[in-house]
Scaffold this motif. Structure first.
Motif, PDB file in Angstrom:
ATOM      1  N   ALA A  51       0.850  -1.195   0.000  1.00 57.44           N
ATOM      2  CA  ALA A  51       0.000   0.000   0.000  1.00 57.44           C
ATOM      3  C   ALA A  51       0.883   1.242   0.000  1.00 57.44           C
ATOM      4  CB  ALA A  51      -0.922   0.015   1.210  1.00 57.44           C
ATOM      5  N   ALA A  52       0.434   2.276  -0.695  1.00 57.11           N
ATOM      6  CA  ALA A  52       1.191   3.524  -0.754  1.00 57.11           C
ATOM      7  C   ALA A  52       0.235   4.694  -0.902  1.00 57.11           C
ATOM      8  CB  ALA A  52       2.174   3.493  -1.932  1.00 57.11           C
ATOM      9  N   GLY A  53       0.680   5.855  -0.450  1.00 61.40           N
ATOM     10  CA  GLY A  53      -0.147   7.055  -0.495  1.00 61.40           C
ATOM     11  C   GLY A  53      -0.563   7.459   0.902  1.00 61.40           C
ATOM     12  N   ALA A  54      -1.835   7.793   1.058  1.00 55.15           N
ATOM     13  CA  ALA A  54      -2.361   8.184   2.365  1.00 55.15           C
ATOM     14  C   ALA A  54      -2.716   6.922   3.141  1.00 55.15           C
ATOM     15  CB  ALA A  54      -3.583   9.073   2.185  1.00 55.15           C
ATOM     16  N   VAL A  55      -1.716   6.304   3.746  1.00 49.24           N
ATOM     17  CA  VAL A  55      -1.896   5.010   4.396  1.00 49.24           C
ATOM     18  C   VAL A  55      -1.505   5.063   5.867  1.00 49.24           C
ATOM     19  CG1 VAL A  55      -1.550   3.745   2.239  1.00 49.24           C
ATOM     20  CG2 VAL A  55       0.414   4.222   3.720  1.00 49.24           C
ATOM     21  N   ASP A  56      -2.151   4.216   6.638  1.00 45.20           N
ATOM     22  CA  ASP A  56      -1.846   4.025   8.053  1.00 45.20           C
ATOM     23  C   ASP A  56      -1.378   2.575   8.202  1.00 45.20           C
ATOM     24  OD1 ASP A  56      -1.983   3.331  10.796  1.00 45.20           O
ATOM     25  OD2 ASP A  56      -3.504   4.851  11.181  1.00 45.20           O
ATOM     26  N   HIS A  57      -0.082   2.377   8.361  1.00 45.63           N
ATOM     27  CA  HIS A  57       0.489   1.033   8.377  1.00 45.63           C
ATOM     28  C   HIS A  57      -0.133   0.155   9.453  1.00 45.63           C
ATOM     29  CE1 HIS A  57       3.647  -2.022   7.725  1.00 45.63           C
ATOM     30  NE2 HIS A  57       3.624  -2.172   9.048  1.00 45.63           N
ATOM     31  N   ASP A  58      -0.223   0.670  10.659  1.00 44.08           N
ATOM     32  CA  ASP A  58      -0.732  -0.144  11.772  1.00 44.08           C
ATOM     33  C   ASP A  58      -2.176  -0.562  11.534  1.00 44.08           C
ATOM     34  OD1 ASP A  58       1.692   0.026  13.123  1.00 44.08           O
ATOM     35  OD2 ASP A  58       1.113   1.860  14.174  1.00 44.08           O
ATOM     36  N   GLN A  59      -2.980   0.335  10.987  1.00 43.37           N
ATOM     37  CA  GLN A  59      -4.375   0.000  10.726  1.00 43.37           C
ATOM     38  C   GLN A  59      -4.488  -1.039   9.619  1.00 43.37           C
ATOM     39  OE1 GLN A  59      -7.158   1.162  12.516  1.00 43.37           O
ATOM     40  NE2 GLN A  59      -7.991  -0.607  11.405  1.00 43.37           N
ATOM     41  N   ILE A  60      -3.658  -0.923   8.602  1.00 41.74           N
ATOM     42  CA  ILE A  60      -3.679  -1.914   7.527  1.00 41.74           C
ATOM     43  C   ILE A  60      -3.271  -3.280   8.059  1.00 41.74           C
ATOM     44  CG2 ILE A  60      -2.532  -2.601   5.371  1.00 41.74           C
ATOM     45  CD1 ILE A  60      -2.436   0.352   4.611  1.00 41.74           C
ATOM     46  N   CYS A  61      -2.268  -3.318   8.913  1.00 38.11           N
ATOM     47  CA  CYS A  61      -1.851  -4.594   9.503  1.00 38.11           C
ATOM     48  C   CYS A  61      -2.986  -5.220  10.313  1.00 38.11           C
ATOM     49  CB  CYS A  61      -0.625  -4.397  10.388  1.00 38.11           C
ATOM     50  SG  CYS A  61       0.896  -4.041   9.487  1.00 38.11           S
ATOM     51  N   ALA A  62      -3.657  -4.402  11.102  1.00 38.76           N
ATOM     52  CA  ALA A  62      -4.762  -4.921  11.923  1.00 38.76           C
ATOM     53  C   ALA A  62      -5.897  -5.439  11.039  1.00 38.76           C
ATOM     54  CB  ALA A  62      -5.269  -3.830  12.861  1.00 38.76           C
ATOM     55  N   ASP A  63      -6.234  -4.673  10.007  1.00 40.08           N
ATOM     56  CA  ASP A  63      -7.299  -5.105   9.100  1.00 40.08           C
ATOM     57  C   ASP A  63      -6.898  -6.372   8.345  1.00 40.08           C
ATOM     58  OD1 ASP A  63      -8.943  -3.046   9.816  1.00 40.08           O
ATOM     59  OD2 ASP A  63      -8.537  -1.801   8.061  1.00 40.08           O
ATOM     60  N   ALA A  64      -5.656  -6.436   7.898  1.00 44.99           N
ATOM     61  CA  ALA A  64      -5.196  -7.593   7.131  1.00 44.99           C
ATOM     62  C   ALA A  64      -5.192  -8.851   7.982  1.00 44.99           C
ATOM     63  CB  ALA A  64      -3.809  -7.325   6.579  1.00 44.99           C
ATOM     64  N   GLU A  65      -4.762  -8.727   9.223  1.00 49.16           N
ATOM     65  CA  GLU A  65      -4.731  -9.903  10.102  1.00 49.16           C
ATOM     66  C   GLU A  65      -6.134 -10.452  10.324  1.00 49.16           C
ATOM     67  OE1 GLU A  65      -2.227 -11.419  13.943  1.00 49.16           O
ATOM     68  OE2 GLU A  65      -2.622  -9.270  13.744  1.00 49.16           O
ATOM     69  N   ARG A  66      -7.097  -9.542  10.398  1.00 51.02           N
ATOM     70  CA  ARG A  66      -8.478  -9.962  10.630  1.00 51.02           C
ATOM     71  C   ARG A  66      -9.129 -10.499   9.357  1.00 51.02           C
ATOM     72  NH1 ARG A  66      -9.852  -5.637  12.351  1.00 51.02           N
ATOM     73  NH2 ARG A  66     -11.049  -4.649  10.679  1.00 51.02           N
ATOM     74  N   ARG A  67      -8.878  -9.859   8.235  1.00 50.33           N
ATOM     75  CA  ARG A  67      -9.619 -10.175   7.015  1.00 50.33           C
ATOM     76  C   ARG A  67      -8.997 -11.293   6.177  1.00 50.33           C
ATOM     77  NH1 ARG A  67     -13.212  -5.872   6.695  1.00 50.33           N
ATOM     78  NH2 ARG A  67     -12.490  -3.900   7.587  1.00 50.33           N
ATOM     79  N   PHE A  68      -7.687 -11.481   6.252  1.00 52.21           N
ATOM     80  CA  PHE A  68      -7.040 -12.466   5.390  1.00 52.21           C
ATOM     81  C   PHE A  68      -6.743 -13.774   6.112  1.00 52.21           C
ATOM     82  CE2 PHE A  68      -6.468  -8.644   2.959  1.00 52.21           C
ATOM     83  CZ  PHE A  68      -6.444  -9.068   1.636  1.00 52.21           C
ATOM     84  N   GLY A  69      -7.495 -14.050   7.130  1.00 52.53           N
ATOM     85  CA  GLY A  69      -7.311 -15.303   7.845  1.00 52.53           C
ATOM     86  C   GLY A  69      -7.649 -16.524   7.014  1.00 52.53           C
ATOM     87  N   GLY A  70      -8.361 -16.332   5.913  1.00 49.87           N
ATOM     88  CA  GLY A  70      -8.732 -17.455   5.063  1.00 49.87           C
ATOM     89  C   GLY A  70      -7.601 -17.971   4.194  1.00 49.87           C
TER      90      GLY A  70
END
Length: 421
Positions: free
Chosen positions: A189-208
């Protein structure tokens, strides 16, 4: 740099680059599996899977996927290449959770509906047909097949009509289960990004995604060279002459990149000036160098009328061969400047920067600093650049041509011409 990297317990890696003053962001999921990871009975499957990912999940129909992202003003896209597959979104910063949710949904919970599958096969057959009708695309498929015969790396990414029509849901699901694994996946991800929030969302959403060890290995590439041509009633002959290039891991990779740019990368290059400007033998001519994980391809493409083929061939080969001995400092400086502008331009676009950092993570397990890359380019000597070109030109030639091809040189004639310079 403002790059941050996190590896989740599953093995999924996340790389971001926050670019100040932007209000949009690009995010994508890169899978370390592409067409060269397909078995003989899977040719075209990675590309079909990429298409089917957008055709519905248990929570969203194909139309829901399109409408949700576009309601937020964003867009979704995907692409299959030889060594990886990418799924991308470009959105406003506030809609990053939505983009990640949709990307996770299509990659971990697609239904591969039978009716959608049959429709999408038809779309891909149209895509294959479009390539057949576009000689400047088809000639590169022929070139790759001739350079790497009987190998997955040399096969067309789209597959064949015969093979694509036979794929069923089980084949798609099996390829996904084998290759779409957390350890082979990078979220960039690049641009207006929040690394910590993306990590938290990814851990929750990509568990499959499967956490088993990745199975994305492929047989080593074996460059052979060869000769393939299709005689067609066309106004122009479309010609690719190529040689074995370098893996992007080679210490000489940048030297050959500079050589390719110098001989055919712009309007001031030798090929453009001599073939087009001085002699008017072609409208389109350019050189290229593509690096893969264990090999590469270097060469040039030209399109010319039937009456000009005989003259174009030796002129173009002389441009390449003489550059390996006499490339000037001024030519090298111009080529280096072009490469640096291309590199720095990516820093100004969130989508380009997102792709850049994800590809670097896939290739090197780290993000290369711009200062590091620029230093590698600037430190190249004219002798290193010439040697890289000479080494490539000494390999077995590959010739691919479509149209009025009778006067296109054979590989033996190509090699003989270069040896005589």
């Amino acid at each position: 740099m403002s790059v941050r990297i996190t590896t989740l317990p599953s093995g999924l890696r996340i790389v971001t680059d926050a670019i100040p003053h932007l209000e949009t962001a690009a995010v994508g999921v890169w899978i370390g599996a592409g067409s060269r990871h397909e078995g003989d009975d899977e040719h075209g499957l990675s590309h079909l899977l990429e298409h089917m990912a957008f055709k519905g999940t248990r929570r969203r129909s194909a139309r829901d996927i399109a409408e949700e992202i576009e309601m937020a003003g964003g867009d979704l896209n995907a692409a299959t290449s030889t060594e990886h597959t990418a799924y991308n979104a470009h959105i406003l910063a506030a809609d990053m959770p939505l983009a990640l949710d949709i990307l996770a949904d299509i990659l971990t919970d697609s239904t591969f509906d039978a009716d959608e599958l049959e429709r999408e096969k038809g779309v891909i057959l149209q895509e294959i047909g479009a390539v057949e009708d576009t000689p400047d695309d088809l000639v590169f498929d022929l070139f790759n097949a001739s350079a790497f015969p009987d190998q997955a790396i040399g096969r067309p990414i789209l597959g064949t009509a015969e093979r694509v029509t036979k794929f069923g849901r089980d084949a798609i699901g099996g390829f996904l289960e084998t290759h779409y694994r957390a350890g082979a996946t990078i979220i960039g991800a690049a641009g207006a990004v929040d690394h910590d929030q993306i990590c938290a969302d990814a851990e929750r959403r990509f568990g499959g995604l499967s956490v088993q060890a990745s199975k994305t290995e492929s047989p080593p590439a074996l460059y052979r060279g060869g000769d393939i041509r299709l005689k067609r009633r066309l106004e122009q002959a479309h010609i690719v002459i190529g040689f074995e290039g370098l893996t992007y891991k080679s210490e000489n990779f940048y030297a050959l990149q500079v050589f390719a740019n110098a001989v055919g990368g712009g309007m001031s290059s030798r090929l453009f000036q001599e073939v087009r400007e001085s002699r008017g033998l072609a409208y389109s001519i350019h050189a290229f160098h593509w690096g893969f994980s264990d090999t590469g391809l270097f060469g040039f493409y030209a399109a010319t009328g039937a009456k000009d083929v005989a003259e174009l061939m030796p002129v173009a080969l002389d441009c390449l061969g003489s550059a390996a001995h006499s490339l000037t400092e001024a030519e090298a400086r111009r080529a280096k400047a072009q490469m640096k502008v291309s590199l720095l331009t990516a820093l100004e676009s969130p989508a380009a920067r997102c792709e850049q950092i994800a590809r670097q993570m896939m290739a090197f397990d780290r993000v290369l600093g711009r200062e590091e890359i620029i230093a590698k380019i600037d430190d190249l000597t004219i002798e290193q650049i010439r040697r890289a070109g000479a080494r490539a030109l000494s390999s077995a030639p590959t010739v691919a041509a479509i149209g009025p091809v009778g006067k296109v040189h054979t590989p033996d004639r190509v090699a003989a011409r270069l040896r005589a310079i």
